[in-house]
Structures are given as structure tokens and as C-alpha cells.
Scaffold this active site. Structure first.
Site, PDB file in Angstrom:
ATOM      1  CB  ILE A 383       1.262  -4.066  -9.953  1.00 22.34           C
ATOM      2  CG1 ILE A 383       1.002  -5.258 -10.878  1.00 22.34           C
ATOM      3  CG2 ILE A 383       2.755  -3.955  -9.615  1.00 22.34           C
ATOM      4  CD1 ILE A 383       1.599  -5.135 -12.259  1.00 22.34           C
ATOM      5  CG  ASP A 384       0.903   1.537  -6.677  1.00 19.10           C
ATOM      6  OD1 ASP A 384       2.027   1.341  -6.186  1.00 19.10           O
ATOM      7  OD2 ASP A 384       0.454   2.673  -6.904  1.00 19.10           O
ATOM      8  CG  ASP A 385      -3.971  -1.568  -4.208  1.00 20.20           C
ATOM      9  OD1 ASP A 385      -4.827  -1.364  -3.343  1.00 20.20           O
ATOM     10  OD2 ASP A 385      -3.877  -0.875  -5.240  1.00 20.20           O
ATOM     11  CG  HIS A 462       4.758   2.336  -4.312  1.00 26.09           C
ATOM     12  ND1 HIS A 462       3.614   2.897  -4.831  1.00 26.09           N
ATOM     13  CD2 HIS A 462       5.285   3.280  -3.482  1.00 26.09           C
ATOM     14  CE1 HIS A 462       3.447   4.115  -4.331  1.00 26.09           C
ATOM     15  NE2 HIS A 462       4.451   4.369  -3.522  1.00 26.09           N
TER      16      HIS A 462
END
Length: 666
Positions: A383-385, A462
Site C-alpha cells: 500500500i505504501d509503494d 502517504h
């Protein structure tokens, strides 16, 4: 304009151009960037143990890997978990045993120093569970001193509390092969000369399951009682369902192998899956085994500059590195249609994951999208990427019509997928949805790392920043819920905890730019508290730094030697809060300018990334054990997993200097 300001602008412009040239020259032909992900030498030690257990002839690789282990030994004889850390007992035991398996004499000076450290620290009985499992595989520890992990959990329905999908993705992929290993107890002793009985202090050995002191009526204590009951049960002559459970585990393992031979794109489930299959009789020439071993020999091995040592990575980070390199280049003024940006964007679009992964077990109606952290990891998009990539794509422009159409369609899918992965408390986790069953973190297996994947502030920030750059307003339901989660997580004096980066500087450095992107009023008191906190922890040299030990001792928040990446995080936060004109911000900029090397890079030996803080549940505890307490992981962070991303030192400073230059020209 004053001469001093003209000089600063000139130095800033030249610094940006140097780092831009560095990234242009190091971009791979396919469009990505990729730097080493350094962790600790258990990666090398466990590779030696793995190949010895498997009976795999690795030729000259083993001497090279053994040399890397020797080079990373500390003067006191120990091996450590991160740069500047005290020695870690479990890491040192694994390295010592691996070197014996590689042929090092126990009488060699470096082995004698290691042995002295290990014995002073309590020896093998005081090591963590995973180390004891490795030793049990070679007959150096009794299997009765390891947890009971029955394979029957493979047959539990997805609504059951102990089914495998209640665990975090990385823990799940490790636990499945562990159910086989901890049931079969495979043992392949080496020659007696390679045994490590010298690492046991004098006196009888007590085979305890946990190195922590547990209260008998605590939840952990109750799990230890359950563990004993499982041991008695599995001694029965006939156990219904065991064959079906073992088959289910094997089927799951085989179906989850990635294209590069790994499992979950990380080392632990990879090595344990190979061991489990080997214990079941899979031969070295079986396609699953051969592909798994060959994968380690490819991208996952990093030779030293002199070619005399070889390091094995715990994970690969090309997607993460590419997304953040693009962010740095765009922040520094590179046009959104620049050929380098377009090549990176095309590579990212090509690597969007369009099949359902494990996340779909609890979210079956969501259209697949997202990106993994690694080259190959289709089961676990990150999810971060994905949030950062969606933000990058929203800032790009493709010259050709087909490319532009593909970019817009990819953004639409990824934003919808990310929205569908929002957890019930409003935050976002790394891989899973509502993965927060805290009772699971108390099983005897869990004295290292994290077993759960609850939402974190940095990932949530993010995602919120993505919404801001994609044109979403504060009235959007997902944005409202995400903001509520972020405000709830703010510390009383202003900062935010950093789950995936060290630590409060990282968390705060993620939140403030996200709030600014959404158009939040940056003059409000709770934001000013965060600004004041950051300014209060600026070092005398103008930079910012935070020690990894702040994960075990929160009184060390914001304190540590200045580093380029952490300075950049602080600067990005302050610039987002409207502080670009503050003289203290300029001092931070000067810190980066003065330390930039001629090739546009920076030096940073410190570890500023975090894999696992070592908390078990994955969340910041409400109460911390004193560093010298019996249940503390200590400043060595024996239950944690810290990371050094080689490119953090370059693309984060590029981003911060670029944002500063842009803010000063408004």
C-alpha cells in the site's frame, strides 16, 4: 537580492543538478532505480545454514559469504542488528555457527572473541525462538525447546481467529512452512567438529520456549499452557486431519512461490519454505526447490567492491526506490514529461499487479491493482509503494496518446484499490485489511519481529498525500476518516510515530506534507506543536537524526547523529508547514549542501529504515519496558529488524532541496 542569497541559490542549483545527473546516469535501461537493502548478517548466516541443510553445493559462494560475515564482526567479537548497535546475542550465535559450518576453526582469534561475547551474554539458551529453530535443524538444540505450531490451522475457515489470514502477510508466509517444520522436526546434524556445544554455559540446559519472563496468568502465559497441551495431543497414535492439513500447507507454499523463486519477496518465508519442502522429501532438482535456490544466486546476492565477499539481501526494493527517485526528480524541477521520468513511469505501469493476492481473502470484490515492493511479489502489493506511485503518476505527463491514456487508467484503478484497502479505524496498513487481532501477537512463536499489520500513520499519510495530489478534497469520506486516524495518533507534544522509518522524524516528515497537499490549515495549534518539536530537535550541525534505539526507549525520540535522509524528512515537514523562510530551515539546507559529494550523493552509514520495531502486535506500546528490564529488547533491538536503504541518502535530500528551492521562489 543579497550576495548571500545569490550564493545560496547558486549552490542550491548546482547541488540539484549534480544529484539529478547522478540519477539520470544510474537509471536502469528498463526505467527503474535500485539500491542495496542492507540489514544484518543473519541473512548471510542463515543462507550458509540453509544450503548446508539442503545439501546444496554452492561452490565459491559460501567462502565469499563467510568473508562478508567476518568483515561485519564488531571489535568485541559480536555481530549487531544495525549500524552503531551493541552486539546481539542471537545474531552472534547464528554467525558463529555459520562460520563453523563454512570451515572456520573455533580456535581462530575472531571465533574466540565471538565465543567470549556469546558466553558472557548467556549463550544459546538465551537466544530468540528463530535462532533455536535453526539450531534444532542441526541437532544443536532440542526440539522440545521450540514452539508447537500445528498444521491444522491450515484447515480453519477464514472467520476463525487462528486461521493463517489473521496474521500479517510476512508472518503468514513464514508460519505456513513453520507448521511443517515444527511438526516433522527434521534434524540433519553436521560433523561433530561443527557442533557448538561450547556455546552453552556450564550447568543443565532448561528448554524454555520464550526468552521473556512471562506471568503465569497473562495472555502469553496462557498461550504457553496451550503450547504444552498441543504437544501432548500430537503424541497420540492417530490424529484425524493431519495428512489433509499437511497437504494444504504444501499446496499453499507451492502456489505462493514467486517468479524469481522467492516467497513473499522476503528472506524468512523463502528459507523456511525450502526447508519444509526438503523435510518432506523434495529433491534439489525439483522445479520448486531449484528455482528457489537459484533465486538467491541472482539479484539477491550483492558482491563487495573488491569482489572478495558476497552479501545476501533480506529483500529487494526496486519499486520503492523507483517511486522515491521519481519523487525526488520531480520535486527538484525535472519536467514531468522528461524522458527519464517517462521511462520510469512506463516501467511502473508495466509492473502494476492485476491479479488478486492474499488481500482478496477479506476483500473479494475489489478490483486488483497496486504495486509490490520487489521485482516479483504478485501476492502482496504494498500500500505504501502504491500510494507514492499513484502520486508520481498523477504528476507525470506522457508524450504519446496511448501512454497518457494508460497513465490515467492506472491512476484510476490504483486510487480505487487503495480506497478499498482503508481499515475500519480510518488508517491504512502495509499489506492487509483490518489485520489487528492483538491476541495473536502473544503466541510463543512471537519473540521477534511483528505478527500483525495494523494501520500506521506513515502509510496513512502517504495515501492522504496521494489524495491531495490527485485533486480530492477534505470532504471525501476516505480522506475524512484518514485524517481522523492521523489526529488520533499524534503524540501529546506534536510528533507522530514512524512505523516504517526511524522514527518520529520519519512519521512527522510523512504527515505534514500530506496535510499540506490536502489544503489543511497549517497554522493551527496542533500543527505548530509538530513544527516546534522538529525545531527543538535540530542538531548543532544544522541537521536532524534519530537513533534506532528510540523504538525501545521513547525518551530518545528525535535524538541521534544527523543523517542526510532524516534531515530531508524534517525539512520536507517544515517546508510543508510554511517554514521555508525560517533561518533554522536554511541551516538544515546548508547541512545538506556542505555534505554533498562531488558525484551528487551523500554518505550515510546509519540505518534509517525499519522492517520491524520488535513490538509483536506492530503498534507502538502504551508502556515501554526499561532498557535494562528483563523483557526489554535492549539498545541492541534484539526483537527488531532495522534496514539501511542505500538510496535513501540521495533521493530524500534531492526532494528536500528541490522543495526548498521551489518554496523560496514563490
Amino acid at each position: 537580492m543579497t550576495l548571500a542569497k545569490q550564493d545560496l541559490e547558486k549552490r542550491l542549483r548546482e547541488a540539484l543538478e549534480r544529484t539529478q545527473r547522478y540519477f539520470f546516469s544510474t537509471q536502469h535501461e528498463e526505467g527503474y532505480w535500485w539500491g542495496e537493502l542492507e540489514s544484518n548478517p543473519t541473512m548471510e548466516a542463515e543462507y550458509i545454514m540453509l544450503t548446508r541443510f539442503m545439501g546444496s553445493d554452492e561452490g565459491e559462494r559460501i567462502p565469499l559469504i563467510a568473508e562478508d560475515i567476518r568483515r561485519r564482526q564488531s571489535p568485541d567479537g559480536s555481530w549487531r542488528m544495525y549500524y552503531g548497535a551493541p552486539g546481539d546475542l542471537s545474531t552472534s550465535v547464528e554467525c558463529y555457527f555459520a562460520l563453523k559450518l563454512a570451515g572456520d576453526s573455533p580456535e581462530a582469534p575472531h571465533m574466540a572473541r565471538a565465543r567470549d561475547f556469546i558466553l558472557r551474554s548467556g549463550g544459546v539458551p538465551k537466544t530468540r525462538v528463530f535462532t533455536k529453530i535453526w539450531l534444532a535443524l542441526f541437532g544443536q538444540w532440542d526440539w522440545k525447546g521450540t514452539p508447537a505450531m500445528p498444521p491444522y490451522m491450515m484447515l480453519l475457515p477464514k472467520w476463525a481467529p487462528f486461521n493463517i489470514y489473521r496474521f500479517a502477510s510476512w508472518a503468514r508466509a513464514t508460519i505456513v512452512p513453520m507448521t511443517i517444520i515444527l511438526t516433522l522436526h527434521p534434524t540433519r546434524p553436521p560433523d561433530e567438529g561443527d557442533w557448538i556445544m561450547e556455546l552453552y554455559p556450564e550447568g543443565p540446559v532448561t528448554y524454555t520456549l520464550s526468552r521473556w519472563n512471562e506471568k503465569p496468568f497473562s495472555l502469553k502465559g496462557m498461550f504457553l499452557v496451550l503450547d504444552k497441551a498441543i504437544r501432548i495431543y500430537r503424541q497420540l497414535p492417530f490424529i484425524p486431519g493431519r495428512k489433509a492439513a499437511m497437504k494444504a500447507a504444501v499446496d499453499w507454499i507451492v502456489s505462493h512461490q514467486e517468479a524469481d523463486g522467492s516467497w513473499a519477496g522476503i528472506q524468512p518465508p523463502w528459507v523456511y519454505s525450502l526447508i519444509a519442502l526438503s523435510a518432506l522429501g523434495y529433491s534439489l532438482d525439483h522445479p520448486v526447490i531449484s528455482r528457489g535456490l537459484e533465486g538467491f544466486r541472482q539479484n539477491w546476492s550483492v558482491p563487495s567492491e573488491d569482489g572478495k565477499a558476497l552479501r545476501v539481501q533480506a529483500c529487494l526494493s526496486p519499486v520503492w526506490d523507483t517511486s522515491l527517485a521519481v519523487r525526488g526528480l520531480l520535486d527538484s524541477g525535472v519536467p514531468p514529461n522528461h524522458s527519464s521520468i517517462e521511462r520510469a513511469g512506463a516501467w511502473l505501469i508495466k509492473n502494476e499487479i492485476r491479479i488478486e493476492g492474499d488481500w482478496a481473502v477479506y476483500n473479494p470484490h475489489l478490483e486488483p491493482s497496486g504495486w509490490a515492493f520487489e521485482f516479483d511479489n504478485v501476492h502482496y502489493p504494498d500500500i505504501d509503494d502504491s500510494a507514492i506511485i499513484a502520486t508520481d503518476l498523477a504528476s507525470m505527463e506522457f508524450e504519446d496518446e496511448a501512454g497518457e491514456r494508460s497513465r490515467l487508467e492506472t491512476i484510476k484503478r490504483s486510487v480505487a484499490w487503495l480506497t478499498g484497502m482503508q481499515c475500519r479505524n480510518g488508517g491504512w496498513a502495509a499489506f492487509d485489511l483490518n489485520n489487528d487481532s492483538r491476541e495473536l501477537a502473544n503466541i510463543p512463536f512471537a519473540d521477534f519481529g511483528e505478527l500483525l499489520d495494523p494501520p500506521s500513520v506513515d502509510v496513512t499519510a502517504h495515501v492522504l498525500e496521494m489524495y491531495g495530489h490527485s485533486g480530492y478534497s477534505l470532504d471525501h469520506p476516505a480522506v475524512r476518516r484518514g485524517l481522523s486516524f492521523v489526529w488520533e495518533q499524534q503524540e501529546h507534544d506534536g510528533p507522530w510515530f514512524g512505523r516504517w522509518g526511524v522514527n518520529y522524524i520519519y512519521g512527522t516528515g510523512a504527515v505534514l506534507p500530506a496535510l499540506a497537499a490536502l489544503g489543511v490549515d497549517m497554522a493551527q495549534p496542533r500543527i505548530r506543536r509538530a513544527v516546534d518539536w522538529l525545531l527543538a530537535y535540530q542538531n548543532e550541525d544544522g541537521g536532524w537524526g534519530e537513533t534506532c534505539v528510540s523504538y525501545a526507549d521513547p525518551t530518545l525520540r528525535g535524538q541521534g547523529d544527523s543523517t542526510p535522509s532524516q534531515t530531508a524528512w524534517a525539512l520536507n515537514a517544515l517546508i510543508a508547514a510554511g517554514e521555508a523562510g525560517n533561518g533554522l530551515v536554511r541551516r538544515g539546507v546548508e547541512f545538506l549542501l556542505e555534505r554533498q559529494l562531488k558525484d551528487g550523493t551523500w554518505e550515510e552509514p546509519q540505518f534509517t529504515g525499519c522492517g520491524f520495531p520488535g513490538y509483536g502486535p506492530g503498534e507502538r506500546p502504551e508502556k515501554f519496558e526499561p532498557l535494562n528490564g528483563p523483557n526489554s529488547q535492549g539498545p541492541e533491538l534484539s526483537a527488531a529488524f532495522m534496514i539501511k536503504y542505500d538510496l535513501y541518502r540521495n533521493y530524500f535530500p534531492l526532494s528536500a532541496l528541490g522543495r526548498y528551492a521551489r518554496a523560496e521562489h514563490r
